[in-house]
Scaffold this active site. Sequence first.
Site, PDB file in Angstrom:
ATOM      1  N   TRP A  53      -1.258  28.073  30.347  1.00  0.00           N
ATOM      2  CA  TRP A  53      -1.275  28.879  29.132  1.00  0.00           C
ATOM      3  C   TRP A  53      -2.092  28.715  28.175  1.00  0.00           C
ATOM      4  CZ3 TRP A  53       2.010  32.975  27.395  1.00  0.00           C
ATOM      5  CH2 TRP A  53       1.783  33.201  25.770  1.00  0.00           C
ATOM      6  N   MET A  54      -2.593  29.837  27.457  1.00  0.00           N
ATOM      7  CA  MET A  54      -3.692  29.886  26.075  1.00  0.00           C
ATOM      8  C   MET A  54      -3.084  30.621  25.091  1.00  0.00           C
ATOM      9  SD  MET A  54      -7.518  31.119  25.717  1.00  0.00           S
ATOM     10  CE  MET A  54      -8.393  29.979  26.508  1.00  0.00           C
TER      11      MET A  54
ATOM     12  N   ASP B 187      -3.756  30.738  20.247  1.00  0.00           N
ATOM     13  CA  ASP B 187      -4.553  30.751  19.217  1.00  0.00           C
ATOM     14  C   ASP B 187      -5.857  29.918  19.527  1.00  0.00           C
ATOM     15  OD1 ASP B 187      -2.327  31.804  18.498  1.00  0.00           O
ATOM     16  OD2 ASP B 187      -1.919  30.441  16.756  1.00  0.00           O
TER      17      ASP B 187
END
Length: 492
Positions: free
Chosen positions: A38-39, A41
């Site tokens: 996950w990515m 900000d």
Amino acid sequence: MNHDDKIIQAEEVLKSKHEEIRKTKWYPTYHVAPQAGWMNDPNGFSFYNGEYHLFYQHYPFSPQWGPMYWGHAKSRDLASWEHLPIALAPSEDYDKDGCFSGSAIQIDDKLYLMYTGNVWTGDDHDHQLKQVQCIASSQDGIHFTKDEQNPVISTAPEGNIHPFHFRDPKVWKKGEHYYCVLGSKTNQNIGQILLYRSKDLVDWEFMNVAATGTGNFGYMWECPDIFNIDGQDILLMSPQGMAPEGYMYHNLHQSGYVVGKLDYETGILEHGPFQLLDYGFDVYAPQTTVDEQGRRIVLSWMNMWESEMPEQKYEWAGAITLPRVMTLENGTLRISPVPELKSLRKDKVAYERIQVNGNELLPKVDGSFVELKVTIDAKDATQFGLKVRVNEDLGEETVLYYDTRTKVITFNRDNSGAGPKGIRQAPVELIDNKLHLHLFLDSSSVELFINEGEKVMTGRIYPNEESIGIQFFSEGEIELLKVEKWTVAGAF
């Protein structure tokens, strides 16, 4: 498990998965995305020792949001990027449930990160949490050590300031002091920002609530960033919970800015009205840096909270927008792709003075990884534009069009393929009856710069790999004064 061991563990997972993940159909070719997992900000965006460093919120073990790490990539030119080892892992009592968003600053030869340490104190993550502000530093810009004096800000200030929701420090230096701004909200759930100052990044003095929302301005302001362009102070932030107004504010949360003047003695920002940074679907948590040329560069998370993310089935999620240069004109930000992206161009195709009345295909103007520049004379047309990632057999198309009667550009992804649907609109005036469009297509994204950066519209799309057509269309006659198309090379 200590900090270094947690990073080693995460790196092993990324290395074991990345080669397969990068082959999946929606993985970007020239945008920064996680190697796996996950990515969200962008964090710590900075220019350090001649290179651009980009950190980001990252959960390496799953394509779902989890206890946040800081992923890391760097670039010499904002066009080609290199993945670096994870910079921060949640390893201490004060950040065990996440190293949340923050920023970076170079002091002498060291790079310092300032971030929010997060701890859940119960199952209700809206109310049962403790957030503190922390420092980590590095001699090489790659390996970071958390400060023994963490947390450097351990409690929210007294007053009408929510005691638990204060996060996302953006740090800068002016004169003899370092300053940081934090996202916050009142006890009545009205978004605001807090201003602090320090002489050493460790002992911080709360100065003031620099700004508080009024009216339809959201219940929490996240990821604030204050900077100066041409003598004007700009507060960039992401208000959560703004209600839709007309064709505005239809994303779950918004990203935008106000222009004004920050009084460094009182700590108060006097400012004008809120303006959107991007009129599309998928821009959140923008963060800026200034480089050795004096340019103010901005990057954002190219997704939106609670949106469907079809790439998750391939064990990754999230991407970062292209780097963009910001300038200020007549109180409004003008936003353009950094010119260094020209280095990724290949196989140019160009046309001039093409008459269109209905539908038009131009040979070799198609593809999945495309930069396209078009200047259109609207003539007497009522509506005109282009369709990208078209596949008529599958019924797939993403439509970008201008209506001369309403003076609005529409971005329609209802038939873009998998993933979220909808339309977004932006008000645009023609310039001498002409419209200038600058478009970037990647495997799962569209970024449209309108009239030399007057407006921008960004969105994730998830078409079939065979959906590569580009079509121009009009209701009434238009003239394509100039069309330039390039295939875009990979950035890694």
